[in-house]
Structure formats: C-alpha cells, structure tokens
Motif scaffolding. Structure first.
Motif, PDB file in Angstrom:
ATOM      1  N   VAL A 346       0.849  -1.189   0.000  1.00 26.81           N
ATOM      2  CA  VAL A 346       0.000   0.000   0.000  1.00 26.81           C
ATOM      3  C   VAL A 346       0.885   1.240   0.000  1.00 26.81           C
ATOM      4  N   SER A 347       0.944   1.898  -1.131  1.00 27.79           N
ATOM      5  CA  SER A 347       1.786   3.088  -1.193  1.00 27.79           C
ATOM      6  C   SER A 347       0.891   4.312  -1.102  1.00 27.79           C
ATOM      7  N   MET A 348       0.331   4.501   0.063  1.00 29.58           N
ATOM      8  CA  MET A 348      -0.602   5.603   0.234  1.00 29.58           C
ATOM      9  C   MET A 348       0.059   6.663   1.068  1.00 29.58           C
ATOM     10  N   THR A 349       0.210   7.790   0.500  1.00 26.18           N
ATOM     11  CA  THR A 349       1.062   8.784   1.122  1.00 26.18           C
ATOM     12  C   THR A 349       0.276   9.958   1.667  1.00 26.18           C
ATOM     13  N   GLY A 350      -0.947  10.126   1.210  1.00 25.68           N
ATOM     14  CA  GLY A 350      -1.679  11.317   1.602  1.00 25.68           C
ATOM     15  C   GLY A 350      -1.228  12.542   0.817  1.00 25.68           C
ATOM     16  N   ASP A 351      -0.270  12.325  -0.078  1.00 28.99           N
ATOM     17  CA  ASP A 351       0.171  13.439  -0.931  1.00 28.99           C
ATOM     18  C   ASP A 351      -0.967  13.874  -1.831  1.00 28.99           C
ATOM     19  N   ILE A 352      -0.891  15.118  -2.212  1.00 32.26           N
ATOM     20  CA  ILE A 352      -1.914  15.624  -3.109  1.00 32.26           C
ATOM     21  C   ILE A 352      -1.745  14.963  -4.486  1.00 32.26           C
ATOM     22  N   GLN A 353      -0.491  14.567  -4.756  1.00 36.53           N
ATOM     23  CA  GLN A 353      -0.212  13.896  -6.019  1.00 36.53           C
ATOM     24  C   GLN A 353      -0.161  12.410  -5.721  1.00 36.53           C
ATOM     25  N   GLY A 354      -1.276  11.713  -5.882  1.00 33.36           N
ATOM     26  CA  GLY A 354      -1.303  10.308  -5.507  1.00 33.36           C
ATOM     27  C   GLY A 354      -0.783   9.413  -6.608  1.00 33.36           C
ATOM     28  N   ARG A 355      -0.180   8.314  -6.204  1.00 30.88           N
ATOM     29  CA  ARG A 355       0.224   7.275  -7.138  1.00 30.88           C
ATOM     30  C   ARG A 355      -0.946   6.336  -7.328  1.00 30.88           C
ATOM     31  N   CYS A 356      -1.208   6.009  -8.557  1.00 32.37           N
ATOM     32  CA  CYS A 356      -2.266   5.059  -8.851  1.00 32.37           C
ATOM     33  C   CYS A 356      -1.641   3.909  -9.625  1.00 32.37           C
ATOM     34  N   ILE A 357      -1.784   2.691  -9.122  1.00 34.44           N
ATOM     35  CA  ILE A 357      -1.156   1.535  -9.774  1.00 34.44           C
ATOM     36  C   ILE A 357      -2.155   0.866 -10.714  1.00 34.44           C
ATOM     37  N   CYS A 358      -1.735   0.709 -11.956  1.00 31.71           N
ATOM     38  CA  CYS A 358      -2.597   0.126 -12.984  1.00 31.71           C
ATOM     39  C   CYS A 358      -1.959  -1.165 -13.474  1.00 31.71           C
ATOM     40  N   ARG A 359      -2.776  -2.194 -13.632  1.00 27.25           N
ATOM     41  CA  ARG A 359      -2.263  -3.456 -14.170  1.00 27.25           C
ATOM     42  C   ARG A 359      -2.519  -3.481 -15.681  1.00 27.25           C
ATOM     43  N   PHE A 360      -1.592  -2.889 -16.438  1.00 27.92           N
ATOM     44  CA  PHE A 360      -1.718  -2.889 -17.898  1.00 27.92           C
ATOM     45  C   PHE A 360      -1.301  -4.259 -18.425  1.00 27.92           C
ATOM     46  N   SER A 361      -1.922  -4.693 -19.514  1.00 30.87           N
ATOM     47  CA  SER A 361      -1.468  -5.963 -20.083  1.00 30.87           C
ATOM     48  C   SER A 361      -0.134  -5.742 -20.786  1.00 30.87           C
ATOM     49  N   SER A 362       0.559  -6.848 -21.078  1.00 31.31           N
ATOM     50  CA  SER A 362       1.961  -6.750 -21.513  1.00 31.31           C
ATOM     51  C   SER A 362       2.105  -6.122 -22.898  1.00 31.31           C
ATOM     52  N   GLN A 363       1.012  -6.040 -23.657  1.00 31.21           N
ATOM     53  CA  GLN A 363       1.101  -5.378 -24.967  1.00 31.21           C
ATOM     54  C   GLN A 363       1.201  -3.860 -24.837  1.00 31.21           C
ATOM     55  N   SER A 364       0.985  -3.358 -23.645  1.00 27.38           N
ATOM     56  CA  SER A 364       1.014  -1.898 -23.448  1.00 27.38           C
ATOM     57  C   SER A 364       2.395  -1.354 -23.765  1.00 27.38           C
ATOM     58  N   LYS A 365       2.426  -0.238 -24.490  1.00 25.98           N
ATOM     59  CA  LYS A 365       3.714   0.385 -24.831  1.00 25.98           C
ATOM     60  C   LYS A 365       3.991   1.586 -23.936  1.00 25.98           C
ATOM     61  N   ALA A 366       3.165   1.804 -22.937  1.00 26.93           N
ATOM     62  CA  ALA A 366       3.363   2.950 -22.044  1.00 26.93           C
ATOM     63  C   ALA A 366       4.693   2.821 -21.329  1.00 26.93           C
ATOM     64  N   ARG A 367       5.444   3.898 -21.294  1.00 22.39           N
ATOM     65  CA  ARG A 367       6.750   3.907 -20.637  1.00 22.39           C
ATOM     66  C   ARG A 367       6.839   5.082 -19.688  1.00 22.39           C
ATOM     67  N   LYS A 368       7.774   4.984 -18.779  1.00 19.00           N
ATOM     68  CA  LYS A 368       8.036   6.059 -17.817  1.00 19.00           C
ATOM     69  C   LYS A 368       8.148   7.411 -18.541  1.00 19.00           C
ATOM     70  N   GLY A 369       7.441   8.402 -18.015  1.00 15.31           N
ATOM     71  CA  GLY A 369       7.503   9.740 -18.603  1.00 15.31           C
ATOM     72  C   GLY A 369       6.384  10.008 -19.599  1.00 15.31           C
ATOM     73  N   ASP A 370       5.793   8.951 -20.177  1.00 17.25           N
ATOM     74  CA  ASP A 370       4.670   9.138 -21.109  1.00 17.25           C
ATOM     75  C   ASP A 370       3.449   9.686 -20.375  1.00 17.25           C
ATOM     76  N   VAL A 371       2.588  10.340 -21.138  1.00 11.96           N
ATOM     77  CA  VAL A 371       1.251  10.602 -20.603  1.00 11.96           C
ATOM     78  C   VAL A 371       0.356   9.499 -21.156  1.00 11.96           C
ATOM     79  N   ALA A 372      -0.088   8.623 -20.253  1.00 15.50           N
ATOM     80  CA  ALA A 372      -0.903   7.482 -20.685  1.00 15.50           C
ATOM     81  C   ALA A 372      -2.377   7.841 -20.579  1.00 15.50           C
ATOM     82  N   ARG A 373      -3.177   7.199 -21.436  1.00 10.92           N
ATOM     83  CA  ARG A 373      -4.633   7.276 -21.263  1.00 10.92           C
ATOM     84  C   ARG A 373      -5.045   5.960 -20.584  1.00 10.92           C
ATOM     85  N   VAL A 374      -5.743   6.102 -19.477  1.00 13.99           N
ATOM     86  CA  VAL A 374      -6.082   4.936 -18.668  1.00 13.99           C
ATOM     87  C   VAL A 374      -7.583   4.654 -18.790  1.00 13.99           C
ATOM     88  N   ALA A 375      -7.917   3.470 -19.254  1.00 11.62           N
ATOM     89  CA  ALA A 375      -9.319   3.062 -19.373  1.00 11.62           C
ATOM     90  C   ALA A 375      -9.760   2.436 -18.047  1.00 11.62           C
TER      91      ALA A 375
END
Ligand SMILES: Nc1ncnc2c1ncn2[C@@H]1O[C@H](COP(=O)(O)OP(=O)(O)O)[C@@H](O)[C@H]1O
Ligand SMILES: [Mg+2]
Length: 395
Positions: A346-375
C-alpha cells in the motif's frame, strides 16, 4: 465434528490501555475452514488462545457444538492446535512424535500403529516414520506437527501461523496441502495468519480484524469484491486497491466522480451496487480502483471516453504477463494507516499527487515519462464514506 460459536468475545490484558479483542462474534459451521487475518497485534492469537483454553475470557462465550466451554480446561475441549513453532521431540522418531497423543491417552499398541500409518499416508510421511525430526526438511517437520494434531481426531483444529517458518516456495505448497487435508478430514478449522494471500486461498470464509475489532467476515470472493470499508479494501489484494479522495458531480447526464483533473462517469451498475452513493449527502467521497480495472486505453479503442483519464507514467514494472504502471493522479491518496509491515504494497502517502497503480497488459507500450490514457472499468469502481471509511451500500 462441531460448530464453533464466538459470542461477544472480549479480552483485556491487565494493564493494557485498550482491549486486545472487542466484541468478537462469529458463527463457524461444522467442517468450515475459517481464516482469521489481520496485521500483527490485531488480536488473532488472543482470539485463538481463548478458543483453545490457553487464555482467560474477559467476557463473552465460546461454544463448541452447543456447549459453552469457557470453563473447560484446554484438554477437555476436544481441540488440537498447531503453532508456528512445531515443538517436535528431537530424540523421538517421526512415528513416536505422531503417536505421542495416543500413547498419553493409553491407546493400544496395535491401534496406535494402524492410526499412525493412516495419518502418515494422508500426510505422505510413510517413508520417514523411522527418522528423527532433525533429519527432515522444514515442510516435512510441519507435516509431522500436523500429524500429531490430526491423529487424535479432534472436533476442531486451531492453527496459528503454522507455515510462517517455511520459505516462500514451500509455504505455497504447504498452503495447498493443509487446505486439501482439512477438506479431506472435514474438521472445523480456525486458522490464523497475517498473510492475506494465505487467507484468500485457504479459507471458506475470511475474518479480517484490526485493533481487536472484526472488520468483515465473508467468503474470499465477497471480501475482495465487496469490501466493507477502506481498511478491508486496502488490506485484501496485491497490489492494493487505489484509494483517492474525490468529488461527486450530479447533473442531468447522471453521476460523475472527479479525481483531481480526471472526471469519470459512474455507470448504473456501480450505482446499483453502491446504492447509497446516489443519496450521499456530501460531495466528498472516497473512490477505490483495483489495479486490474485500469487498462492502457490504447489497447481498448472502444472503451467509453467518459471512463478514461490521462496521467503521467512515473514507473512501469514488467511482470512478464502484466505491466504494473504507476501513474500520477492529481487527487489526494487516502492514507490507510496501520501496521505498514503487512501493508507494504500500500503506497498511500496522503500526498496531493497520488500514485495510482494500474495493471496494464503486456502489450502496453506505455513507458516512464509518457502521458498514458487509462481506461477505467467504472462499473467496478468502489465508493466509501470519507468520514467513516464505510462502503456506501447497505450491508
Ligand atoms: N500476554 C499478554 N499480555 C499483555 N498484552 C498482550 C498479551 N498477549 C498479547 N497482548 C497484546 O494484545 C494485542 C493482540 O495481540 P495478539 O493476539 O498476539 O495479536 P496477533 O496475533 O494478531 O499478532 C497486542 O496489542 C499485544 O501486544
Ligand atoms: Mg499472533
């Protein structure tokens, strides 16, 4: 065989500021495998010891079958206990270790031999009966301890973290074995663990405790899909459910929820399940999103656009089958404080900028730094009252 009833069980240790256990009530069916789970110090062992007669009951009742056993000595309760430390007799053979309870009970030699054989067969210990415990692996020793418990054919098994001394791989194997043996013997079992995976995979029902208070008792499926409150929601599941503070928006088009910059439509299916959302008096709300309900929208071109948000990718962990994408959501994350050891996911920090963990399938090309669209599978959103943490549905 027997039912076990815990009725308003309470335990206050002398000198303690808070009760170790408050008002625990659970009805356990004949042959049921009930798992008591929760962070370290929440009162699991205390509850088990009270059932087993190793600890006085401050108030409330323990029934085995239809008998109140509060005043029965441990040996008169027809229970067998297995603990984390197996306490086998090192100088005795496996056979004698297993036979020990029957020898004490002065059972005849032939019957002892027959029953040890039977138990050894169930536990696959036949080849080792003449060995000493020192010459066995950890898993084999744990099975001998189990053998010593089951040979008496008790009405109830009590097990307190029996697998926690084993390495991870063996634990997974023994988990399945213990569950299988329990089903085979159909002996009512109360099993204590701090490991939510153990709880979810072994139990017919899971009772989750926190600070001596029962949070929810339900089947693994129900406790996962319909958590009673934010604590249950965060404790069960790995990685944990993402929990954010959001705002409810109501307009002619229906109900939406705003999480920072993201706005998501709440479909009827979610409102039907969380039936108190519609009438929630406040606009403040806690929204829960399971990682597996969040997919890379690039892989789901037909996903409704009002159930998608954009977020910067902070990290991607590849697990082969899945890519765990940590995205930044501009909404405050809910801090579910408690024994952080057991909530390491549980990485819950109470920060205003919260981390949200998404389980993308392995075909996802999203990489660090990208702006991803999350369904977001919005029909599976979870909603909680921000004041009480309770699920916004009738229970
Ligand atoms: N013999 C004892 N005397 C005083 N306090 C105790 C005793 N045993 C346990 N406690 C306290 O009771 C609480 C519950 O402990 P325990 O039942 O061992 O938790 P768990 O098994 O869930 O880790 C803890 O706060 C613990 O410190
Ligand atoms: Mg304990």
């Amino acid at each position: 065989m027997a039912t076990v009833s815990l009725r308003n069980l309470k335990k206050s240790y002398a000198g303690a500021a808070q009760p170790a256990l408050s008002d625990l009530s659970i009805e356990i069916a004949d042959g049921e495998f009930l798992v008591l789970v929760g962070p370290s110090g929440c009162g699991k062992s205390t509850a088990l010891k009270m059932i087993g007669g190793l600890e006085d009951i401050t108030s409330g009742e323990v029934l085995i079958g239809d008998q109140v056993v509060n005043d029965f000595a441990s040996r008169d309760r027809d229970i067998a206990m297995v603990f984390q430390s197996y306490a086998l007799y090192p100088h005795m053979s496996v056979f004698d270790n297993i036979a020990f309870p029957l020898q004490i009970a002065k059972v005849g030699k032939e019957e002892i031999a027959r029953r040890v054989q039977e138990v050894a067969k169930t536990l696959q210990l036949e080849p080792y009966l003449q060995r000493r415990p020192g010459n066995l692996s950890g898993g084999q020793r744990q099975r001998v301890a189990m053998g010593r418990a089951i040979i008496r054919r008790p009405s109830v098994f009590l097990m307190d973290e029996p697998l926690s001394n084993l390495d991870a791989k063996l634990r997974v194997k023994m988990r399945a074995e213990v569950a299988q043996i329990q089903r085979q013997l159909a002996v009512t079992t109360i099993y204590v663990t701090h490991d939510q995976v153990e709880a979810m995979t072994m139990g017919d029902r899971v009772a989750l405790m926190r600070d001596g208070v029962l949070q929810q008792v339900a089947s693994p499926d129900e406790i996962y899909h319909d958590p009673a409150n934010t604590f249950v929601a965060a404790f069960i599941g790995s990685p944990a459910m993402n929990l954010f503070y959001g705002t409810l928006l109501r307009d002619a088009g229906g109900i939406k929820v705003k999480l920072g910059d993201a706005t998501l439509t709440v479909p009827d299916a979610a409102l039907a399940k969380y039936n108190l959302v519609r009438d929630h008096a406040m606009t403040d709300i806690i929204v829960g999103l399971r990682p597996e309900d969040l997919e890379d929208a690039a892989l789901q071109p037909d996903h409704p656009v009002d159930q998608v948000f954009e977020a910067q990718v902070a990290l991607v962990e590849s697990l082969g089958s899945d890519h765990m994408a940590h995205v930044a959501l501009s909404a405050p994350a809910v801090a579910v404080e408690d024994d952080v050891d057991n909530l390491e996911e549980v990485s819950m920090t109470g920060d205003i900028q919260g981390r949200c963990i998404c389980r993308f399938s392995s075909q996802s090309k999203a990489r660090k730094g990208d702006v991803a669209r999350v369904a977001v599978a919005c029909e599976r959103l979870h909603f909680f009252d921000p004041k009480t943490g309770r699920a916004l549905r009738d229970t």
